[in-house]
Motif scaffolding. Structure first.
Motif, PDB file in Angstrom:
ATOM      1  N   LEU B 169      26.548  39.725  67.357  1.00  0.00           N
ATOM      2  CA  LEU B 169      26.216  39.422  65.965  1.00  0.00           C
ATOM      3  C   LEU B 169      26.142  37.901  65.761  1.00  0.00           C
ATOM      4  O   LEU B 169      26.512  37.117  66.646  1.00  0.00           O
ATOM      5  CB  LEU B 169      27.267  40.032  65.038  1.00  0.00           C
ATOM      6  N   PHE B 194      19.369  48.364  64.501  1.00  0.00           N
ATOM      7  CA  PHE B 194      19.123  47.207  65.369  1.00  0.00           C
ATOM      8  C   PHE B 194      17.815  47.340  66.148  1.00  0.00           C
ATOM      9  O   PHE B 194      17.164  46.336  66.447  1.00  0.00           O
ATOM     10  CB  PHE B 194      20.311  46.971  66.306  1.00  0.00           C
ATOM     11  N   VAL B 195      17.435  48.591  66.480  1.00  0.00           N
ATOM     12  CA  VAL B 195      16.154  48.770  67.171  1.00  0.00           C
ATOM     13  C   VAL B 195      15.031  48.393  66.202  1.00  0.00           C
ATOM     14  O   VAL B 195      14.982  48.873  65.075  1.00  0.00           O
ATOM     15  CB  VAL B 195      15.968  50.230  67.654  1.00  0.00           C
ATOM     16  N   GLY B 196      14.167  47.508  66.621  1.00  0.00           N
ATOM     17  CA  GLY B 196      13.060  47.082  65.765  1.00  0.00           C
ATOM     18  C   GLY B 196      13.415  45.957  64.808  1.00  0.00           C
ATOM     19  O   GLY B 196      12.605  45.608  63.951  1.00  0.00           O
ATOM     20  N   SER B 197      14.622  45.384  64.948  1.00  0.00           N
ATOM     21  CA  SER B 197      15.019  44.341  63.990  1.00  0.00           C
ATOM     22  C   SER B 197      14.568  42.949  64.444  1.00  0.00           C
ATOM     23  O   SER B 197      14.866  41.952  63.780  1.00  0.00           O
ATOM     24  CB  SER B 197      16.521  44.388  63.732  1.00  0.00           C
ATOM     25  N   THR B 200      16.543  39.588  64.194  1.00  0.00           N
ATOM     26  CA  THR B 200      16.990  39.034  62.910  1.00  0.00           C
ATOM     27  C   THR B 200      18.397  39.483  62.532  1.00  0.00           C
ATOM     28  O   THR B 200      18.977  38.959  61.589  1.00  0.00           O
ATOM     29  CB  THR B 200      16.040  39.435  61.752  1.00  0.00           C
ATOM     30  N   LEU B 201      18.952  40.459  63.258  1.00  0.00           N
ATOM     31  CA  LEU B 201      20.283  40.975  62.898  1.00  0.00           C
ATOM     32  C   LEU B 201      21.317  40.758  64.002  1.00  0.00           C
ATOM     33  O   LEU B 201      22.524  40.868  63.748  1.00  0.00           O
ATOM     34  CB  LEU B 201      20.200  42.486  62.587  1.00  0.00           C
ATOM     35  N   ILE B 438      20.591  43.612  53.496  1.00  0.00           N
ATOM     36  CA  ILE B 438      21.156  43.971  54.801  1.00  0.00           C
ATOM     37  C   ILE B 438      21.161  42.752  55.717  1.00  0.00           C
ATOM     38  O   ILE B 438      22.146  42.479  56.406  1.00  0.00           O
ATOM     39  CB  ILE B 438      20.377  45.161  55.387  1.00  0.00           C
ATOM     40  N   LEU B 442      24.587  40.894  57.311  1.00  0.00           N
ATOM     41  CA  LEU B 442      24.837  40.748  58.749  1.00  0.00           C
ATOM     42  C   LEU B 442      24.733  39.310  59.225  1.00  0.00           C
ATOM     43  O   LEU B 442      25.307  38.952  60.244  1.00  0.00           O
ATOM     44  CB  LEU B 442      23.847  41.613  59.543  1.00  0.00           C
ATOM     45  N   VAL B 453       9.859  38.099  60.287  1.00  0.00           N
ATOM     46  CA  VAL B 453       9.928  39.374  59.555  1.00  0.00           C
ATOM     47  C   VAL B 453      10.106  39.161  58.050  1.00  0.00           C
ATOM     48  O   VAL B 453       9.212  39.472  57.271  1.00  0.00           O
ATOM     49  CB  VAL B 453      11.042  40.296  60.088  1.00  0.00           C
TER      50      VAL B 453
END
Lengths: 454, 454
Positions: B169, B194-197, B200-201, B438, B442, B453
């Motif tokens: 993180l 988290f998949v596809g983030s 950014t997270l 969100i 995070l 994004v």
């Protein structure tokens, strides 16, 4: 809280709001019959997304907790009512539209799983996810728990079929996520975050579900093994070679519970039974069954029966499905849903047997073996407080056992309220803290299904 | 920012930290060559999750932005460097372990997709997701973008195969989500979030990937159609009947681009070409191809060629894969990744042709037709500023067109920086706000991949 505080709600929603004692009692529990369930202030039987928005705007304004509810067939107390809260029931929102060309179903949350399957079948299409309760459970509940079932071993779970959701957030805002696109990676995967969130982040009012072509008739194999270990060895071998459309396991205790309840011709002396199906096209199904048979025999199966007659095969599935009612006839139940990596199935089943022996509790096991997801079913007599306490002990110990094997406390039923105590042991403090941050960001007042999951 | 401020980092990470101008230049861009890319302060070539944790602890302490980077083959500028920031490259973390019995691969993010496939194949297993760039793209990038590919039409996308992730993180905390369980619904679906983030997270440092048994050899069909509409009609018909393992479309412009580049025997006069494959077991593959052929002929195919020889089939796939290099040879590219509901493919492809004509820009289209995911490829001459501006206009207009058809701006490449401007139009203000909540929960300092994004 007095009835006066409900005035704004009744004004907005009219006779969708039930406040009589009978209604409030009827909506207290789901199938888990979780003893901590409270008594709601009122039940809102939503007729539309707009109703859900009204209810949540009112709840936010008044700081009143809201428990969303589908068909009430949940097995973890995810829909237990909360004292002084609202139950928002989606049972009346049952619309189903099939978009044949795009191969999706657009479904309201109260629609039953079986109704979606039936509507799709009219067009030669299929909605795969098939919880054992598919005849009585709703799509909203399936999405809320990310429900599994018997065909997941080949076809995946609910989240794999959710292309879009309309969700009402805590403050009444209605958002639309995804849509009729099969692939879509625009932005964060909020869609997938809501699937399996058990009503703690929002209330689903519409789902766009992916459909696939109806599959060919299934060929079936039933194999009996001297031990669960031998059966698990067969499961691993099969999984390396092909993808059966079903791969279920019954242990000796569940076989005998079924035979006690209704003689189905199962082998009472078997240590474990595997029931496998193949829905490969044309002659390939029989060929796949032959490969599964060879794997079973190599793993030490005593006896293997194969049939490409779907009706004959269905009789064995019926015996498997009978396990739950057969065991229910023996007493009150605490239903586990633990999962482990597939090769560790024997350790899990043997561990459960050891716990059963040590605590003198009856615990038959049925399993979606191909996924490593098992249902040890703890039987107890509620009139015997000591026995009930031992059953609860067994419930906790089985979850601890699964976690020790690198497993999960719940493979498909959800955490709800009955497994909430064990969640931190699985996730750890950092993931719990992260989960709470997300919960707080989406539901700052904490009105959505308080007491569930987190 | 002076080099002094890097002292703590170099102390902690030693020669994993590169600060020379050449290195910083080499890590500025991914394949999108997004013009807004900045120049990083330093590049950290992480050797372990601990290195990533150190880098993020340091970045958090100093408020320095971090851009995670896999193989650098991203097509949306998701790994464009940020001025004064760190690039954290995962390219050296390439470990792959296959757990044969559990049928999973435990993979470090820098491992290439092709290497995971190869390691699985040694045990008769298969990792399905197959971006066209599978020989050079990394699993970390695949997870970050939720990458798709050619076989998704039957086998799904990256998220369907991610069973577990280790993620660092923003503050350096390492969390573990999921594991070697096929089904697991304990707690919120953070894994899927988290998949596809797109970095950014958090930064993925390990993935547990589901494997399936290797599939049988594929039978192949190539059909030419007078129009894209006729081809799309065939795609819809096929999808109602069976699930091909591949279903690709080339439009007239992409067919001719390939033939100009290297004669492959494609029919230059065709309005569209479909390339389909079946990997059904044994004789069933040829039977499925026969069904696909009938659907193509009924939809108006001029010419259909079928083969159950995998090598002969591979030649057509090679022609399809050649589309990108063939078109690249014609100029600089802006690569679209728009998707629409499958039956709207003709509207999309015709709309793209209209935009191409109106703006006098060359835009061949190849598509994962079975998923409705298309790649209009905009060709321009960078030495011609007016032409480049029209290309950019076309890029925007095609995304608007897709959204108007109920589609997405990106089916598999991700939003990154090149499509960020169009994201609010797709998601709307409420979903954007929710996404930011969100993100803020995070990454409160906003140091993770800023500018991408959101």
């Amino acid at each position: 809280m007095t009835t006066t505080t409900l005035d704004g709600l009744v004004e907005a929603l009219g006779d969708a709001v039930l406040t009589d004692a009978d209604a409030c009692e009827a909506y207290r529990h789901d199938w888990a019959r979780e003893p901590g369930a409270g008594t709601p202030l009122a039940v809102v039987r939503a007729r539309s997304a707009a109703d859900v928005q009204e209810a949540l705007r009112w709840a936010t304004a008044h700081g009143v907790p809201v428990v969303p509810r589908g068909a009430g067939t949940g097995l973890s107390g995810g829909s237990s009512a909360v004292d002084g809260g609202l139950v928002v029931s989606l049972e009346q929102m049952r619309g189903i539209e099939i978009d044949v060309e795009t191969r999706v179903a657009v479904v309201e949350p109260g629609a039953l799983n079986i109704a979606v399957k039936a509507a799709a079948a009219e067009h030669g299409l299929w909605y795969p996810p098939d919880p054992s309760s598919y005849e009585i459970c709703s799509i909203g509940g399936n999405v809320a728990t990310n429900a599994g079932g018997l065909c997941c071993v080949k076809y995946g779970v609910t989240t794999d079929y959710v292309l879009g959701l309309d969700v009402v957030l805590a403050d009444g805002t209605l958002i639309t996520l995804g849509g009729k696109r099969i692939k879509d990676v625009a932005g964060l995967s909020l869609l997938k975050l809501f699937v399996g969130s058990e009503g703690t982040l929002g209330i689903v009012t519409r789902a766009v579900l992916r459909l696939i072509p109806a599959q060919p008739p299934r060929a079936t194999l039933v194999a009996s093994f001297p031990t669960v270990t031998a059966a698990a060895r067969a499961v691993v071998a099969v999984g390396r070679t092909l993808r059966p459309s079903m791969l279920e396991l019954m242990d000796a205790a569940s076989i005998n519970a079924v035979e006690d309840h209704k003689p189905m011709g199962l082998d009472r002396s078997a240590g474990a039974l595997l029931i496998a199906q193949s829905d490969a096209p044309a002659a390939a199904a029989a060929e796949e069954v032959a490969v599964i048979e060879a794997a079973c025999r190599a793993a030490g199966a005593d006896d293997v029966f194969c049939t490409d007659d779907p009706e004959e095969g269905e009789m064995f599935i019926a015996a498997r499905r009978l396990a739950f009612p057969a065991i229910e006839a023996r007493g009150s139940l605490l239903l586990e849903d633990v999962g482990v990596p597939v090769p560790l199935l024997p350790e899990l089943v043997e561990g459960v047997a050891a716990i059963a022996a040590e605590l003198a509790v009856e615990i038959p096991v049925v399993a979606h073996a191909g996924d490593g997801n098992t249902h040890p079913i703890i039987v107890f007599d509620p009139a015997d407080p000591a026995g009930a306490a031992r059953a609860q002990q067994a419930f906790e110990q089985i979850m601890t056992l699964a976690l020790g094997l690198g497993g999960t406390i719940t493979g498909e039923h959800g955490v709800g309220r009955t497994k909430k105590g064990a969640l931190p042991a699985q996730l750890g403090a950092d993931v719990m803290a992260l989960s709470r941050k997300i919960k707080d960001a989406l539901d700052p007042q904490g009105i959505l299904n308080p007491g569930a999951v987190l």
